[in-house]
Write a protein that holds these residues in place. Structure first.
Motif, PDB file in Angstrom:
ATOM      1  N   LEU A   1      -4.811  12.360  -6.167  1.00  0.00           N
ATOM      2  CA  LEU A   1      -3.520  12.063  -5.533  1.00  0.00           C
ATOM      3  C   LEU A   1      -3.033  10.681  -5.965  1.00  0.00           C
ATOM      4  O   LEU A   1      -3.818   9.754  -6.094  1.00  0.00           O
ATOM      5  CB  LEU A   1      -3.665  12.100  -4.003  1.00  0.00           C
ATOM      6  CG  LEU A   1      -4.134  13.427  -3.408  1.00  0.00           C
ATOM      7  CD1 LEU A   1      -4.519  13.249  -1.949  1.00  0.00           C
ATOM      8  CD2 LEU A   1      -3.035  14.482  -3.542  1.00  0.00           C
ATOM      9  N   ALA A   2      -1.749  10.571  -6.170  1.00  0.00           N
ATOM     10  CA  ALA A   2      -1.168   9.301  -6.590  1.00  0.00           C
ATOM     11  C   ALA A   2      -1.193   8.308  -5.428  1.00  0.00           C
ATOM     12  O   ALA A   2      -0.708   8.599  -4.329  1.00  0.00           O
ATOM     13  CB  ALA A   2       0.261   9.511  -7.082  1.00  0.00           C
ATOM     14  N   GLY A   3      -1.773   7.140  -5.678  1.00  0.00           N
ATOM     15  CA  GLY A   3      -1.824   6.095  -4.659  1.00  0.00           C
ATOM     16  C   GLY A   3      -1.876   4.735  -5.321  1.00  0.00           C
ATOM     17  O   GLY A   3      -2.113   4.623  -6.538  1.00  0.00           O
ATOM     18  N   GLN A   4      -1.637   3.699  -4.525  1.00  0.00           N
ATOM     19  CA  GLN A   4      -1.584   2.348  -5.074  1.00  0.00           C
ATOM     20  C   GLN A   4      -1.877   1.345  -3.975  1.00  0.00           C
ATOM     21  O   GLN A   4      -1.472   1.523  -2.830  1.00  0.00           O
ATOM     22  CB  GLN A   4      -0.180   2.099  -5.640  1.00  0.00           C
ATOM     23  CG  GLN A   4      -0.029   0.796  -6.409  1.00  0.00           C
ATOM     24  CD  GLN A   4       1.429   0.590  -6.844  1.00  0.00           C
ATOM     25  OE1 GLN A   4       2.331   0.553  -6.020  1.00  0.00           O
ATOM     26  NE2 GLN A   4       1.640   0.456  -8.144  1.00  0.00           N
ATOM     27  N   ILE A   5      -2.606   0.297  -4.333  1.00  0.00           N
ATOM     28  CA  ILE A   5      -2.696  -0.866  -3.449  1.00  0.00           C
ATOM     29  C   ILE A   5      -2.657  -2.124  -4.314  1.00  0.00           C
ATOM     30  O   ILE A   5      -3.353  -2.216  -5.326  1.00  0.00           O
ATOM     31  CB  ILE A   5      -3.945  -0.850  -2.534  1.00  0.00           C
ATOM     32  CG1 ILE A   5      -3.981  -2.137  -1.691  1.00  0.00           C
ATOM     33  CG2 ILE A   5      -5.232  -0.641  -3.319  1.00  0.00           C
ATOM     34  CD1 ILE A   5      -5.014  -2.140  -0.574  1.00  0.00           C
TER      35      ILE A   5
ATOM     36  N   THR B   1       2.485   3.799   3.898  1.00  0.00           N
ATOM     37  CA  THR B   1       3.349   3.206   2.875  1.00  0.00           C
ATOM     38  C   THR B   1       4.002   1.983   3.479  1.00  0.00           C
ATOM     39  O   THR B   1       4.877   2.102   4.335  1.00  0.00           O
ATOM     40  CB  THR B   1       4.430   4.191   2.391  1.00  0.00           C
ATOM     41  OG1 THR B   1       3.797   5.360   1.880  1.00  0.00           O
ATOM     42  CG2 THR B   1       5.285   3.562   1.303  1.00  0.00           C
ATOM     43  N   LYS B   2       3.544   0.806   3.074  1.00  0.00           N
ATOM     44  CA  LYS B   2       4.010  -0.408   3.731  1.00  0.00           C
ATOM     45  C   LYS B   2       3.575  -1.640   2.957  1.00  0.00           C
ATOM     46  O   LYS B   2       2.515  -1.661   2.348  1.00  0.00           O
ATOM     47  CB  LYS B   2       3.376  -0.485   5.123  1.00  0.00           C
ATOM     48  CG  LYS B   2       4.321  -0.864   6.249  1.00  0.00           C
ATOM     49  CD  LYS B   2       3.566  -0.835   7.567  1.00  0.00           C
ATOM     50  CE  LYS B   2       4.531  -0.735   8.738  1.00  0.00           C
ATOM     51  NZ  LYS B   2       3.814  -0.647  10.017  1.00  0.00           N
TER      52      LYS B   2
ATOM     53  N   VAL C   1       0.851  -1.191   0.000  1.00  0.00           N
ATOM     54  CA  VAL C   1       0.000   0.000   0.000  1.00  0.00           C
ATOM     55  C   VAL C   1       0.881   1.234   0.000  1.00  0.00           C
ATOM     56  O   VAL C   1       1.867   1.294   0.743  1.00  0.00           O
ATOM     57  CB  VAL C   1      -0.911   0.044   1.260  1.00  0.00           C
ATOM     58  CG1 VAL C   1      -1.759   1.309   1.244  1.00  0.00           C
ATOM     59  CG2 VAL C   1      -1.805  -1.163   1.341  1.00  0.00           C
ATOM     60  N   ASN C   2       0.529   2.199  -0.817  1.00  0.00           N
ATOM     61  CA  ASN C   2       1.201   3.501  -0.779  1.00  0.00           C
ATOM     62  C   ASN C   2       0.143   4.568  -1.014  1.00  0.00           C
ATOM     63  O   ASN C   2      -0.258   4.811  -2.156  1.00  0.00           O
ATOM     64  CB  ASN C   2       2.306   3.558  -1.842  1.00  0.00           C
ATOM     65  CG  ASN C   2       3.082   4.872  -1.776  1.00  0.00           C
ATOM     66  OD1 ASN C   2       2.894   5.675  -0.858  1.00  0.00           O
ATOM     67  ND2 ASN C   2       3.943   5.087  -2.756  1.00  0.00           N
TER      68      ASN C   2
END
Ligand SMILES: *[C@@H]1O[C@H](CO)[C@@H](O)[C@H](O)[C@H]1NC(C)=O
Length: 204
Positions: free
Chosen positions: A180-184, A141-142, A107-108
């Motif tokens: 917003l830039a994010g990712q999972i 972020t992990k 996740v970030n």
């Protein structure tokens, strides 16, 4: 982990059938005959499947099970799902339950974004369904490990018989300010997504 009785339509179309290679199964013991999958997070030929020799556990490794937001993304990127069907064969007199499902991922998300990993578990032909989810609130972020230790036996039982189909509908999604830039992802050390399914068996 949270439970709900949400009914899920079987809208996910199975896109691929994955034959399992290896030694032939023992017809006097339970085994997984076949695994199929489909969904926006697992297009055909993007999933690698590994199976234990006794065919009671397996691992899925995904190439494209990633939800993302930020510049260049559209709404279809914010949520990805994968429905996995496990075709089980077992001798008369046995029922079964899925005991544990582990999700490894990454996740970030910055402040303003929330990432969710959620799964629904059910058996075809039955209305009982359970749901488990983990929510990661940015900034976060992990790498993560989500272990759904679900006593499905309390909620969902297959009829005793020779064929049963267990279903997992897994999803990852991003909510909040999606500019917003994010990712999972549901992921492993090598950056791919991996699911391990443990199956236990119980006499009728
Ligand atoms: C969402 O994030 C963008 C980029 O940082 C920012 O310009 C915008 O004001 C934010 N929107 C809200 C509603 O916070």
């Amino acid at each position: 982990m949270q439970f709900s009785s949400l009914l899920l339509s079987l809208s996910s179309v199975l896109a691929a059938t994955v034959p399992i290679s290896g030694a032939p199964p023992n017809p006097n013991q339970v085994y997984i005959k076949e695994i199929t999958y489909g969904g926006t997070g697992c297009p055909a030929n993007t999933v690698a499947i590994a199976m234990s020799e006794d065919r009671t556990t397996f691992t899925l490794i995904f190439d494209q099970f990633v939800a993302s937001s930020g510049p260049g993304t559209t709404v279809t990127d914010f949520r990805k799902n994968c429905q996995v069907n496990v075709d089980l064969r077992y001798p008369s007199g046995f029922s079964y339950s899925i005991a544990q499902v582990d999700y490894r991922g990454y996740v970030n998300v910055p402040a303003g974004l929330t990432a969710t990993q959620k799964s629904n578990y059910y058996f075809s032909g039955q209305q009982n369904q359970i749901s488990a989810q983990s929510v990661f609130t940015g900034p976060y972020t992990k790498d993560y490990l989500v272990s759904d230790k679900i006593e499905i036996a309390k909620y969902v039982w297959s009829p005793c018989g020779s064929v049963a189909r267990g279903n997992v509908n897994a999803q990852v999604r991003l909510e909040g300010n999606t500019s917003l830039a994010g990712q999972i992802t549901v992921d492993s050390i090598d950056g791919k997504v991996k699911q391990t399914f443990g199956i236990i068996w119980k006499t009728c």
